[in-house]
Write a protein that holds these residues in place. Structure first.
Motif, PDB file in Angstrom:
ATOM      1  N   ARG A   6       3.990 -61.234  24.747  1.00  0.00           N
ATOM      2  CA  ARG A   6       5.122 -60.367  24.414  1.00  0.00           C
ATOM      3  C   ARG A   6       5.960 -60.066  25.646  1.00  0.00           C
ATOM      4  NH1 ARG A   6       6.063 -54.808  24.668  1.00  0.00           N
ATOM      5  NH2 ARG A   6       7.215 -53.921  22.901  1.00  0.00           N
ATOM      6  N   GLU A   7       5.281 -59.740  26.767  1.00  0.00           N
ATOM      7  CA  GLU A   7       6.016 -59.364  27.977  1.00  0.00           C
ATOM      8  C   GLU A   7       6.914 -60.496  28.464  1.00  0.00           C
ATOM      9  OE1 GLU A   7       2.822 -58.756  27.491  1.00  0.00           O
ATOM     10  OE2 GLU A   7       2.720 -56.557  27.525  1.00  0.00           O
ATOM     11  N   ARG A  64       0.034 -50.151  26.311  1.00  0.00           N
ATOM     12  CA  ARG A  64       0.400 -51.253  27.218  1.00  0.00           C
ATOM     13  C   ARG A  64       1.813 -51.061  27.756  1.00  0.00           C
ATOM     14  NH1 ARG A  64      -2.001 -56.287  27.217  1.00  0.00           N
ATOM     15  NH2 ARG A  64       0.064 -57.238  27.336  1.00  0.00           N
ATOM     16  N   ASP A  65       2.727 -50.715  26.851  1.00  0.00           N
ATOM     17  CA  ASP A  65       4.116 -50.522  27.270  1.00  0.00           C
ATOM     18  C   ASP A  65       4.226 -49.372  28.267  1.00  0.00           C
ATOM     19  OD1 ASP A  65       4.830 -52.570  25.609  1.00  0.00           O
ATOM     20  OD2 ASP A  65       5.544 -51.278  23.978  1.00  0.00           O
ATOM     21  N   TYR A  66       3.482 -48.309  28.020  1.00  0.00           N
ATOM     22  CA  TYR A  66       3.533 -47.140  28.910  1.00  0.00           C
ATOM     23  C   TYR A  66       3.009 -47.494  30.300  1.00  0.00           C
ATOM     24  CZ  TYR A  66       2.439 -42.504  30.782  1.00  0.00           C
ATOM     25  OH  TYR A  66       2.359 -41.405  31.593  1.00  0.00           O
ATOM     26  N   GLN A  90       5.485 -49.865  32.064  1.00  0.00           N
ATOM     27  CA  GLN A  90       6.691 -49.174  32.525  1.00  0.00           C
ATOM     28  C   GLN A  90       6.408 -48.408  33.811  1.00  0.00           C
ATOM     29  OE1 GLN A  90       9.691 -49.445  31.749  1.00  0.00           O
ATOM     30  NE2 GLN A  90      10.617 -47.703  32.802  1.00  0.00           N
ATOM     31  N   GLN A 108      -0.435 -51.319  21.707  1.00  0.00           N
ATOM     32  CA  GLN A 108       0.828 -51.814  22.258  1.00  0.00           C
ATOM     33  C   GLN A 108       1.600 -50.697  22.946  1.00  0.00           C
ATOM     34  OE1 GLN A 108       1.678 -55.257  22.169  1.00  0.00           O
ATOM     35  NE2 GLN A 108       2.901 -54.385  23.813  1.00  0.00           N
ATOM     36  N   SER A 160       5.988 -55.300  17.152  1.00  0.00           N
ATOM     37  CA  SER A 160       7.245 -54.616  16.824  1.00  0.00           C
ATOM     38  C   SER A 160       7.561 -54.879  15.349  1.00  0.00           C
ATOM     39  CB  SER A 160       8.381 -55.106  17.718  1.00  0.00           C
ATOM     40  OG  SER A 160       8.619 -56.477  17.498  1.00  0.00           O
TER      41      SER A 160
END
Length: 607
Positions: A88-89, A288-290, A293, A285, A117
């Motif tokens: 995804r990244e 992971r995003d947190y 970032q 997810q 998503s």
């Protein structure tokens, strides 16, 4: 060499210039002219982070825009190009880059599709029409099965990080996707390494592909310095801390082999005051995003990750990659190391391994053509010196600006500190900043490093003679005890032991810890009582031996052996004392002593 000279169109060159890119990188110079010429299948091998996205992205966008112009400039709504990537990244990163490059190509629309998503939102966008799809294999197949994604008009397919996709088990998914693409399409395969599976794809789905290799096949980035340290397994975390402390500006990824180890190392680093967090497959997810970032904006200095979780991460300016143990396959080492030294910058790859992994290191050197240099861990003094000078450099770089509040307070601050001379003030500032680190490295457990033959040696052994012959402070006596760092004896544990064994409160001075024994200072009037009291106790069947340090002298090892465990099994009791009397007096030191002697009794070292 410029992008214009490579044949890139003016609108794309304008967008590229606005991103700050002036000259093409080697892989771009090698690939772009071929992709802007006659349509062809192509295999490009280049290290991660060397500009591969622009190498395939610029000609891909230009060719899509050209095909739209040929058809009258009106988009048909069907995808013309497909970019497949493993994570995804990476999907988001490629889509963002292509969007930036196509800033002045209004007819070219780009959509990233990936798991995690809303699939309904992606379906709605696909129905409105896009020209370029950037996708992870699993989500794309889901969209194809729902009839939302049509590949009937695709003329170019790009497999980015192809070796990673195969390693992650996407081989069957790739076959499913490629079977739905028109036969006259062209396949572009970009990879950092060339495993056998890549050759298999080339043989099955490519027609006389052009092969371009930047560097040597499977070669790592030449801008990366490779180091390794060999330590005992139980000291790997201590070695990691030393490495992190030795590089004050470190901004890197620590690779672990399992999810459990990843979380444990991250938790330990956080407890020890480092800006660190974990990235692994058990995170949601959103989590992971947190974490990502925080890492991208440098709120984290250290990201502890598994290979799978870190695949596709594209973070700029990483200074270090640390292998907390070597990976199972050599390609993973190349990919890990390639996270640093991007865009022509320098980077450092460090492996912390044990003596049995040296053979694998040689294989990595042979296949990746990298020289991995053996290093000795920095000492506590070297680390503290590096940290102090780093602080001094930060002070030098501070930009002085006018600040009314500060200007008003300065005279009062100057009067407050005027009694301290310049040198003492400097010392106080440094101690205020680094007292904890200085204290830690004065008393840190010795780390066992392997010599050239793979034999482990404690880094405190070389100090034995000096510590034995040290002179006690005035009014104090220097004593010897037959427990050291290898017995998990540290200053707080030694003081606890003294308080448990000796009646009253004993004044304890300087403590010198060695791997197999230790020296400590007590008030000279209490020395004989300490020797008598402590020597009448045992810990896990092993008699405590305490004596005057000057009597032990160079025969310390023999004196220790005379303190070998007796055959008595009444552990932790003074000799000759009955159980009932001992219980009434509130003894039982041995039960508490297990806090520093946790290993099974059968594994105790006997001297």
């Amino acid at each position: 060499m410029t992008f214009e000279s490579l044949g890139v169109s003016a609108p794309i060159c304008r967008a590229v210039a606005e991103k700050g890119y002036e000259q093409p990188m080697p892989v771009q110079e090698a690939v772009i002219p071929h992709l802007l010429g006659e349509p062809m299948d192509l295999i490009a091998l280049a290290q991660t982070g060397t500009g591969k996205t622009a190498a395939f992205g610029l000609p891909l966008l230009q060719n899509v825009a050209r095909s739209l112009e040929t058809e009258g400039g009106k988009p048909s709504g069907l995808a013309r190009a497909l970019v497949l990537c493993p994570t995804r990244e990476l999907c988001l990163q490629i889509a963002d880059d292509l969007t930036d490059y196509s800033k002045y190509l209004p007819s070219v629309r780009i959509l990233p599709v990936y798991g995690g998503s809303s699939i309904e939102a992606q379906i709605r966008t696909l129905r409105r029409g896009v020209e370029v799809i950037v996708a992870t294999p699993g989500r794309l197949i889901d969209l194809m099965e729902r009839g939302a994604a049509s590949l009937d008009e695709v003329h170019t397919v790009v497999l980015d990080e192809a070796d990673e996709m195969l390693t992650m088990g996407f081989s069957e998914s790739l076959q499913t996707i490629l079977s739905q693409v028109p036969e006259e399409r062209h396949l572009l395969l970009f990879s950092a390494t060339m495993p056998r599976e890549i050759s298999s794809i080339a043989a099955s789905y490519m027609h006389q592909p052009k092969e371009i290799i930047v560097g040597t096949k499977n070669q790592g980035n030449a801008n990366i310095k490779h180091y390794y340290y060999v330590v005992s397994a139980r000291h790997k975390y201590l070695a990691l801390k030393r490495i992190a402390d030795y590089y004050p500006d470190i901004y890197g990824i620590i690779f672990c082999r399992t999810r459990k180890e990843t979380q444990e190392i991250a938790d330990q680093l956080i407890r020890d005051g480092y800006n660190a967090d974990a990235l692994h497959g058990e995170l949601s997810q959103a989590q992971r995003d947190y974490v990502m970032q925080k890492f991208r904006i440098r709120n984290l200095q250290l990201l502890v990750a598994t290979d799978v979780a870190a695949r596709g991460l594209d973070v700029n300016d990483l200074t270090h990659v640390i292998h907390y143990g070597l990976p199972d396959d050599i390609e993973s080492y190349t990919h890990r190391s390639g996270r640093t030294a991007r865009a022509g910058k320098m980077g450092i790859s460090i492996a912390i391994c044990h003596s049995r992994e040296r053979g694998r290191l040689r294989d990595i050197e042979r296949i990746s053509h990298a020289t991995i240099e053996r290093r000795t861990l920095p000492t506590g003094a070297e680390i503290c010196g590096k940290q102090l000078f780093h602080l001094a450099e930060r002070i030098e770089r501070v930009e002085l600006t006018e600040d009314a509040t500060l200007e008003a307070l300065l005279p009062e601050l100057a009067r407050k500190l005027e009694w301290i001379d310049h040198e003492e003030l400097l010392k106080r500032v440094m101690l205020l900043e680094f007292r904890r680190m200085l204290d830690y490295y004065e008393q840190e457990e010795a780390i066992e490093e392997a010599d050239e033959r793979g034999r482990l040696q404690g880094d405190g052994e070389g100090k034995k003679r000096d510590k034995r012959n040290a002179v006690a402070e005035e009014g104090m006596k220097r004593l010897f005890i037959n427990f050291g760092k290898l017995d998990r004896m540290f200053p707080n544990k030694l003081i606890e032991l003294i308080n448990k064994c000796v009646p009253g409160r004993v004044k304890v001075g300087k403590i010198d810890l060695l791997p197999r024994f230790a020296f400590f200072e007590v008030d000279e009037h209490e020395a004989s009582e300490v020797i008598h009291s402590m020597s009448s106790y045992e810990v896990d069947g092993r008699r405590i031996v305490v004596d005057y340090a000057d009597k032990v002298g160079e025969g310390g090892g023999k004196r220790e052996r005379r303190g070998a465990p007796s055959k008595r099994r009444d552990y932790d009791k003074p000799a000759g004392r009955r159980d009932e009397d001992y219980g009434k007096r509130g003894g039982g030191y041995g039960k508490r002593s297990r806090s520093y002697d946790e290993g099974p009794r059968s594994k105790k070292k006997r001297w």
